[in-house]
Write a protein that holds these residues in place. Structure first.
Motif, PDB file in Angstrom:
ATOM      1  N   ILE A   4      12.560   0.697  -4.411  1.00 41.91           N
ATOM      2  CA  ILE A   4      11.345   0.967  -3.654  1.00 41.91           C
ATOM      3  C   ILE A   4      10.561  -0.325  -3.475  1.00 41.91           C
ATOM      4  CG2 ILE A   4      11.226   3.339  -4.526  1.00 41.91           C
ATOM      5  CD1 ILE A   4       8.916   2.440  -6.351  1.00 41.91           C
ATOM      6  N   THR A   5       9.627  -0.293  -2.527  1.00 40.60           N
ATOM      7  CA  THR A   5       8.753  -1.425  -2.260  1.00 40.60           C
ATOM      8  C   THR A   5       7.333  -1.030  -2.602  1.00 40.60           C
ATOM      9  OG1 THR A   5      10.173  -2.168  -0.446  1.00 40.60           O
ATOM     10  CG2 THR A   5       7.922  -3.023  -0.498  1.00 40.60           C
ATOM     11  N   ARG A   6       6.640  -1.906  -3.322  1.00 43.62           N
ATOM     12  CA  ARG A   6       5.258  -1.632  -3.714  1.00 43.62           C
ATOM     13  C   ARG A   6       4.360  -2.729  -3.168  1.00 43.62           C
ATOM     14  NH1 ARG A   6       8.522  -1.784  -8.145  1.00 43.62           N
ATOM     15  NH2 ARG A   6       8.850   0.144  -9.361  1.00 43.62           N
ATOM     16  N   ARG A   7       3.162  -2.326  -2.790  1.00 46.60           N
ATOM     17  CA  ARG A   7       2.185  -3.353  -2.431  1.00 46.60           C
ATOM     18  C   ARG A   7       0.770  -2.825  -2.608  1.00 46.60           C
ATOM     19  NH1 ARG A   7       4.120  -2.470   3.062  1.00 46.60           N
ATOM     20  NH2 ARG A   7       2.482  -1.623   4.409  1.00 46.60           N
ATOM     21  N   THR A   8      -0.131  -3.732  -2.922  1.00 47.45           N
ATOM     22  CA  THR A   8      -1.544  -3.429  -3.043  1.00 47.45           C
ATOM     23  C   THR A   8      -2.186  -3.490  -1.670  1.00 47.45           C
ATOM     24  OG1 THR A   8      -1.620  -4.320  -5.281  1.00 47.45           O
ATOM     25  CG2 THR A   8      -3.712  -4.143  -4.106  1.00 47.45           C
ATOM     26  N   VAL A   9      -3.013  -2.509  -1.356  1.00 50.55           N
ATOM     27  CA  VAL A   9      -3.674  -2.452  -0.051  1.00 50.55           C
ATOM     28  C   VAL A   9      -5.179  -2.391  -0.265  1.00 50.55           C
ATOM     29  CG1 VAL A   9      -3.916  -1.191   2.119  1.00 50.55           C
ATOM     30  CG2 VAL A   9      -1.711  -1.205   0.927  1.00 50.55           C
ATOM     31  N   GLU A  10      -5.897  -3.328   0.297  1.00 49.14           N
ATOM     32  CA  GLU A  10      -7.353  -3.287   0.288  1.00 49.14           C
ATOM     33  C   GLU A  10      -7.841  -2.734   1.621  1.00 49.14           C
ATOM     34  OE1 GLU A  10      -9.088  -7.024  -0.714  1.00 49.14           O
ATOM     35  OE2 GLU A  10      -8.197  -7.072  -2.726  1.00 49.14           O
ATOM     36  N   TYR A  11      -8.844  -1.858   1.550  1.00 49.92           N
ATOM     37  CA  TYR A  11      -9.336  -1.212   2.764  1.00 49.92           C
ATOM     38  C   TYR A  11     -10.761  -0.732   2.516  1.00 49.92           C
ATOM     39  CZ  TYR A  11      -8.221   3.041   0.130  1.00 49.92           C
ATOM     40  OH  TYR A  11      -8.167   4.022  -0.828  1.00 49.92           O
ATOM     41  N   PRO A  12     -11.576  -0.592   3.571  1.00 49.35           N
ATOM     42  CA  PRO A  12     -12.974  -0.199   3.373  1.00 49.35           C
ATOM     43  C   PRO A  12     -13.156   1.312   3.335  1.00 49.35           C
ATOM     44  CG  PRO A  12     -12.600  -0.761   5.666  1.00 49.35           C
ATOM     45  CD  PRO A  12     -11.292  -1.002   4.962  1.00 49.35           C
ATOM     46  N   ALA A  13     -14.077   1.761   2.475  1.00 49.66           N
ATOM     47  CA  ALA A  13     -14.483   3.167   2.437  1.00 49.66           C
ATOM     48  C   ALA A  13     -15.712   3.289   1.561  1.00 49.66           C
ATOM     49  CB  ALA A  13     -13.364   4.053   1.903  1.00 49.66           C
ATOM     50  N   GLY A  20      -5.898   0.215  -3.145  1.00 47.33           N
ATOM     51  CA  GLY A  20      -4.896   1.251  -3.332  1.00 47.33           C
ATOM     52  C   GLY A  20      -3.520   0.690  -3.607  1.00 47.33           C
ATOM     53  N   HIS A  21      -2.615   1.585  -3.973  1.00 46.59           N
ATOM     54  CA  HIS A  21      -1.235   1.219  -4.326  1.00 46.59           C
ATOM     55  C   HIS A  21      -0.290   1.994  -3.419  1.00 46.59           C
ATOM     56  CE1 HIS A  21       2.194   0.210  -6.962  1.00 46.59           C
ATOM     57  NE2 HIS A  21       2.562   1.480  -6.832  1.00 46.59           N
ATOM     58  N   LEU A  22       0.409   1.277  -2.549  1.00 44.38           N
ATOM     59  CA  LEU A  22       1.344   1.882  -1.602  1.00 44.38           C
ATOM     60  C   LEU A  22       2.765   1.685  -2.100  1.00 44.38           C
ATOM     61  CD1 LEU A  22       1.660   3.248   1.229  1.00 44.38           C
ATOM     62  CD2 LEU A  22       1.930   0.935   2.151  1.00 44.38           C
TER      63      LEU A  22
END
Length: 244
Positions: A4-13, A20-22
């Motif tokens: 699997i592939t993992r990446r950290t995602v920064e986003y506004p809310a 988050g962790h995708l």
């Protein structure tokens, strides 16, 4: 084991930068996706591992954030953050919609096949997405039997599964009854699983929280934690089946 592939995602809310962790399954085809909401303390390694486990099964999985990257060890600080959130459905919906937007922006996501699963406050986010009429294939909430504004549960268009510990003082029998009545009155396809003897957050291993200050009525239950995870997988298997 599937790669699997993992990446950290920064986003506004909610006026914050969420972290988050995708987790993406192997391959290049479009796959059904699962939004995974955390407990009130915030996103943790436990939640990231859940997302990874779903990706290994073939789902696009996004463990979303609710506190701008913060993890609350002090329950008073957590409640100061969570109680206003839980009292404001629009803020919960904004947090959930922002997480859904991250998933929709991922090329691997099948936009017609998305489910929302949440624990505690994260479960309230999942429910509010449904009450807002967001198209989902399934909603699961564990220890988050939060009732909504009158009549809005009628906007839910997918099965709802809820799990709760019988000894959870934060979601006691009266709260369970109110949640069940709301779902029933709205004509939702719903079910409730009560795990006998389990307290609040029974699904979160306490040995991973060495410095955590716990509220009374919070405790890990190994057998029920495993059963609740199987119930989540069963909901996804029914409502968001994988082709392979």
């Amino acid at each position: 084991m599937t790669t699997i592939t993992r990446r950290t995602v920064e986003y506004p809310a909610d006026g914050l930068t969420m972290v988050g962790h995708l987790a993406l399954p192997s391959g290049h085809d479009r796959r059904p996706a699962v939004l995974l909401g955390p407990e009130g303390t915030g996103i943790s390694e436990v939640q990231r591992r859940r997302a990874d486990a779903l990706a290994e099964r073939g789902y696009v999985a996004f463990a979303f954030d609710i506190h701008g990257g913060r993890w609350f060890r002090d329950p008073e600080e957590m409640l100061a953050r969570c109680l206003p959130l839980l009292a404001d459905p629009d803020r919960l919906r904004e947090i959930g919609t922002a997480a859904r937007d991250v998933v929709l922006a991922e090329d691997r996501t099948d936009p017609e096949r998305i489910a929302a699963i949440g624990y505690g406050t994260g479960g309230a986010v999942a429910l509010e997405l449904g009450r807002a009429g967001v198209p989902l294939q399934a909603i699961g909430t564990i220890n988050g039997l939060i009732t909504g504004r009158p009549g809005e549960a009628a906007h839910i268009r997918c099965p709802v599964w809820a799990g709760v510990g019988s000894e959870d003082p934060i979601q006691p029998a009266a709260q369970r009854d109110a949640f069940a009545a709301e779902m029933q009155d709205a004509g939702v396809d719903w079910r409730l699983t009560i795990y006998g003897g389990a307290e609040h957050a029974f699904h979160h291993p306490l040995d991973e929280l060495p410095d955590q200050v716990l509220l009374p009525g919070v405790g890990y239950h190994e057998k029920h934690a495993a059963r609740a995870w199987r119930d989540v997988l069963g909901l996804l298997s029914e409502c968001l089946p994988l082709s392979n």
